[in-house]
Enzyme design. Sequence first.
Site, PDB file in Angstrom:
ATOM      1  N   PRO A  70       0.891  -1.305   0.031  1.00 39.43           N
ATOM      2  CG  PRO A  70      -0.760  -1.571   1.654  1.00 39.43           C
ATOM      3  CD  PRO A  70       0.547  -2.098   1.074  1.00 39.43           C
ATOM      4  CB  CYS A  71       1.572   3.680  -2.297  1.00 40.29           C
ATOM      5  SG  CYS A  71       0.017   3.994  -3.225  1.00 40.29           S
ATOM      6  CD  GLN A  72      -3.322   3.137   1.682  1.00 41.39           C
ATOM      7  OE1 GLN A  72      -1.787   2.529   1.647  1.00 41.39           O
ATOM      8  NE2 GLN A  72      -4.182   2.266   1.798  1.00 41.39           N
ATOM      9  N   GLY A  73       0.728   6.478   2.669  1.00 37.85           N
ATOM     10  CA  GLY A  73       1.766   7.285   3.628  1.00 37.85           C
ATOM     11  C   GLY A  73       2.313   8.146   2.577  1.00 37.85           C
ATOM     12  CG  PHE A  74       4.743   6.835  -0.361  1.00 34.33           C
ATOM     13  CD1 PHE A  74       6.131   6.951  -0.109  1.00 34.33           C
ATOM     14  CD2 PHE A  74       4.326   5.435  -0.342  1.00 34.33           C
ATOM     15  CE1 PHE A  74       7.110   6.221  -0.084  1.00 34.33           C
ATOM     16  CE2 PHE A  74       5.045   4.572  -0.162  1.00 34.33           C
ATOM     17  CZ  PHE A  74       6.660   4.812  -0.095  1.00 34.33           C
TER      18      PHE A  74
END
Length: 312
Positions: A70-74
């Site tokens: 997952p890449c939400q934090g980017f």
Amino acid sequence: MKIISLFSGAGGLDLGLIQAGNEVIWANDIDKDAVATYEENIGKHIVCEDIKNIDIETLPDADAVVGGFPCQGFSQANLKRALDDDRNQLYRFFYDTIKIKQPKFFIAENVKGILSLGKGEAIKQIVNDFNEAGYITTVNLVNMANYGVPQTRQRVIIVGQRRDLGQEMRFKFPKPTHSKDGKDMPKWISISEAIGHFPDPDTDNDVLNHVYSAYKVEYRNFTGHRKTDPNKPSPTILARGNGGGGVCAIPHYNGQRRLSIRESASVQTFPEDFHFNGAMNSCYRQIGNAVPVKFAKELGKELIRLEKEEKI
């Protein structure tokens, strides 16, 4: 090659790699239904556990590590802190596994949107992270329809090669086998070509998982609610719906119902004897999260070529 698979889900990526001749020696997912599906169809080497509870040092040595994170934090303004963002714990685990286990190669799959996060700064940070871990990388935007998958599914595939294997990438990314116009190679495969042989799911049949969501077909200009053209590849098979918690299956091109679980799986190029476990929404989600098996096999063939021809 011997492969560690992270965030394996139902195993679309792993199955394709195995079909090409590789061996997945360890896999992990937190979803019980997906793990049950994987165990039944692929093997018992998958561990059902929250990845944050796994000690990376105990993982077996492998030639390659694969998975999607997952890449939400980017999306945060301070992308330099991406590895420290709480929402990037799964990305951090993937990164730490690469850094600690030092496989020859890694393959990471992600959504197209990762390229535009932070106006392109997120993908730059990811490439920098893996560079610091000792890898050169290539970032590849892929339309699965170009590889014989009956679906216009765009995904980003990040390939990493350990730097001691050479400063130039030796992993040759698979070349397309199909095209939209069909001029220089076979034309994209349409959804009707892929699933037209299935019987009506409302009739007596023995097709595995051939049941469908009763979610009403209403056409509007929104993902999962557009008409499906029988003469074109399917729209992207979804893992989630409109935010309401359920899965929104793609409409069948007959306009009367949603695609069945089996039809969705065939669009994702799973074999017809591949059985999905769990409730209907869970099965749709497992399929929507998967890497199409046919494309994964092309990636696997390149790993085999590297091992046999280049003796890596």
